[in-house]
Scaffold this motif. Structure first.
Motif, PDB file in Angstrom:
ATOM      1  N   ARG A  21     -72.063  26.170 -93.149  1.00 42.48           N
ATOM      2  CA  ARG A  21     -72.628  25.622 -91.909  1.00 42.48           C
ATOM      3  C   ARG A  21     -74.069  25.165 -92.134  1.00 42.48           C
ATOM      4  NH1 ARG A  21     -69.930  27.608 -86.570  1.00 42.48           N
ATOM      5  NH2 ARG A  21     -68.277  26.721 -87.866  1.00 42.48           N
ATOM      6  N   TYR A  58     -73.013  31.905 -88.858  1.00 39.53           N
ATOM      7  CA  TYR A  58     -71.768  31.855 -88.086  1.00 39.53           C
ATOM      8  C   TYR A  58     -71.747  32.873 -86.948  1.00 39.53           C
ATOM      9  CZ  TYR A  58     -70.057  28.982 -91.923  1.00 39.53           C
ATOM     10  OH  TYR A  58     -69.892  27.975 -92.856  1.00 39.53           O
ATOM     11  N   ALA A  61     -71.289  31.531 -83.240  1.00 39.12           N
ATOM     12  CA  ALA A  61     -69.939  31.019 -83.013  1.00 39.12           C
ATOM     13  C   ALA A  61     -68.936  32.154 -82.935  1.00 39.12           C
ATOM     14  CB  ALA A  61     -69.558  30.053 -84.131  1.00 39.12           C
ATOM     15  N   HIS A  79     -60.781  29.319 -86.909  1.00 34.84           N
ATOM     16  CA  HIS A  79     -61.603  28.547 -85.968  1.00 34.84           C
ATOM     17  C   HIS A  79     -62.906  28.103 -86.628  1.00 34.84           C
ATOM     18  CE1 HIS A  79     -59.372  28.718 -82.221  1.00 34.84           C
ATOM     19  NE2 HIS A  79     -59.178  30.020 -82.356  1.00 34.84           N
ATOM     20  N   LEU A  80     -63.573  29.028 -87.314  1.00 32.70           N
ATOM     21  CA  LEU A  80     -64.840  28.703 -87.973  1.00 32.70           C
ATOM     22  C   LEU A  80     -64.642  27.645 -89.059  1.00 32.70           C
ATOM     23  CD1 LEU A  80     -66.295  32.314 -88.402  1.00 32.70           C
ATOM     24  CD2 LEU A  80     -66.876  30.651 -86.625  1.00 32.70           C
ATOM     25  N   ASP A  83     -63.893  24.130 -87.665  1.00 33.66           N
ATOM     26  CA  ASP A  83     -65.115  23.479 -87.172  1.00 33.66           C
ATOM     27  C   ASP A  83     -65.918  22.877 -88.328  1.00 33.66           C
ATOM     28  OD1 ASP A  83     -64.561  24.054 -84.555  1.00 33.66           O
ATOM     29  OD2 ASP A  83     -65.915  25.776 -84.411  1.00 33.66           O
ATOM     30  N   ASP A  84     -66.056  23.632 -89.416  1.00 32.97           N
ATOM     31  CA  ASP A  84     -66.805  23.129 -90.572  1.00 32.97           C
ATOM     32  C   ASP A  84     -66.098  21.942 -91.218  1.00 32.97           C
ATOM     33  OD1 ASP A  84     -68.728  25.037 -90.205  1.00 32.97           O
ATOM     34  OD2 ASP A  84     -68.362  26.116 -92.080  1.00 32.97           O
ATOM     35  N   ARG A  86     -63.974  19.842 -89.885  1.00 36.38           N
ATOM     36  CA  ARG A  86     -64.084  18.652 -89.029  1.00 36.38           C
ATOM     37  C   ARG A  86     -65.451  18.000 -89.175  1.00 36.38           C
ATOM     38  NH1 ARG A  86     -61.753  21.423 -83.579  1.00 36.38           N
ATOM     39  NH2 ARG A  86     -59.517  21.002 -83.855  1.00 36.38           N
ATOM     40  N   ALA A  87     -66.499  18.838 -89.162  1.00 37.76           N
ATOM     41  CA  ALA A  87     -67.858  18.298 -89.274  1.00 37.76           C
ATOM     42  C   ALA A  87     -68.062  17.598 -90.617  1.00 37.76           C
ATOM     43  CB  ALA A  87     -68.875  19.422 -89.101  1.00 37.76           C
ATOM     44  N   VAL A 132     -56.794  20.115 -87.240  1.00 42.64           N
ATOM     45  CA  VAL A 132     -58.051  19.491 -87.690  1.00 42.64           C
ATOM     46  C   VAL A 132     -58.175  18.072 -87.137  1.00 42.64           C
ATOM     47  CG1 VAL A 132     -59.379  18.726 -89.700  1.00 42.64           C
ATOM     48  CG2 VAL A 132     -58.213  20.944 -89.740  1.00 42.64           C
TER      49      VAL A 132
END
Length: 375
Positions: A21, A58, A61, A79-80, A83-84, A86-87, A132
């Motif tokens: 992150r 993290y 979150a 979930h974590l 998110d990473d 996707r980013a 995703v």
């Protein structure tokens, strides 16, 4: 043009073998893309364990997820991670668009516990792909017998796949054939395969580490062929990779593939060099990047090796050199009756177990942080 950009100019894609992150939030990934021509990213359970287990990036979150009622460690991690991923995929979207889906991919691995479960791998890959929701995602699948079956199915459904833990040419050829089969299936049902992509992650440094231990053990035991064994030290992994590249060229120039590619606009599956940080301190720290630069390939590089190559690496296309010498290495392995086949089989088993162990540590770290969240 820095050294990493020079590699890109030679036709090889450099991906970074890391995600966190902090890398995303700080703009570090964007700088790698803009300044160093990095065009993709890979992740695995060990990488996520380091990212999530260390520091507090993290924690907020996690608290939010726990407060919303999510407590299962595997679900929290997913979930974590999503998110990473996707980013990161969004950061690479420009590369993906500019290369018309040839590059700009981010990889997310299925659970290593499914390595020998084709149906479970397929089911989880489908679910991750749907959750995703990024065209430039690749689902990482281990190159086991079950993984090969999964690759054939997933490519046939239009799901991009990064096939990992490949150590032998035989395993690679099976994976490449599964990719071709999958593209044929997709094309028969849907026509164009121009947006389907796959890489075959062929591991390097772990082979030298294992083979050199075998060679040195025989040398130390006074093997009569010690002089010949000595010449093989540090040479097997690169020779193996160079010969695999010749296999790749042969597979993707067959009449079958050429007809399929013309019909569907499908791209060949690229070889990706993995495990390219040197494990032997006696080796040059950029060895496995420098020796494997070649067109239409990928090298996924850990951050320390990326920094080392930027600083003092030599960008020169070497992958297609010394093919005769590479074959001679394996002729000598056969002549000396070295157990290369059994060693690479063990490396696959060990590789899966290393990822399972990392997954255990990852889930334990998530559990600790969940319990410390106080929600």
């Amino acid at each position: 043009m820095n050294r990493l950009q020079a590699v890109h100019a030679l036709g090889q894609s450099i991906w970074v073998d890391f995600i966190s992150r902090e890398l995303l939030a700080s703009g570090g990934l964007r700088r790698l893309i803009e300044d160093d021509a990095v065009t993709g990213l890979t992740s695995n359970p060990a990488i996520f364990e380091k990212a999530i287990g260390a520091g507090g990036d993290y924690d907020a979150a996690l608290r939010t997820l726990v407060a919303a009622g999510t407590r299962e460690p595997a679900t929290l991690f997913e979930h974590l991670a999503i998110d990473d991923i996707r980013a990161a995929a969004d950061e690479f979207r420009k590369v993906y668009d500019q290369t018309r889906a040839a590059d700009g991919y981010v990889s997310l691995e299925v659970s290593p516990r499914l390595a020998n479960d084709a149906a479970g791998t397929i089911a989880q890959a489908r679910r991750l792909w749907a959750e995703v929701r990024r065209d430039n995602l690749m689902i990482k699948v281990p190159g086991t017998a079950a993984g090969v079956e999964a690759v054939r199915t997933l490519i046939g459904e239009g799901i991009n796949v990064n096939v990992t833990l490949l150590f032998s040419r035989e395993a690679y050829r099976a994976v490449a054939e599964a990719y071709v089969d999958g593209v044929e299936t997709w094309t028969q049902r849907n026509g164009s395969a121009a947006n389907i992509a796959s890489v075959a992650s062929f591991f390097v440094s772990r082979i030298d580490a294992a083979m050199d231990a075998e060679l040195q053990g025989r040398i130390d035991a006074g093997d009569p062929a010690s002089a010949r064994l000595q010449k093989l030290l540090g040479s097997v992994a690169i020779a193996n990779a160079r010969l695999a590249y010749q296999d790749s060229k042969a597979i993707f120039t067959t009449p079958r593939w050429q007809q399929l590619a013309q019909q569907s606009r499908a791209r060949p599956q690229r070889l990706l060099w993995a495990s390219t940080g040197t494990k032997n301190p006696a080796f040059r720290d950029t060895l496995y990047v420098e020796e494997l630069i070649g067109p239409d390939t990928v090298n996924t590089v850990p951050p320390a090796t990326l920094d080392a190559f930027r600083d003092h690496g030599e960008a020169r296309s070497r992958l297609q050199q010394a093919i005769g010498e590479a074959q001679a290495v394996f002729d000598e392995i056969d002549a000396l009756q070295l157990p290369f086949a059994s060693i690479v089989e063990r490396l696959v088993v060990d590789g899966v177990q290393l990822f399972v162990d990392a997954d255990d540590k990852l889930l334990a770290a998530v559990t600790r942080k969940r319990d410390a969240a106080g929600v």
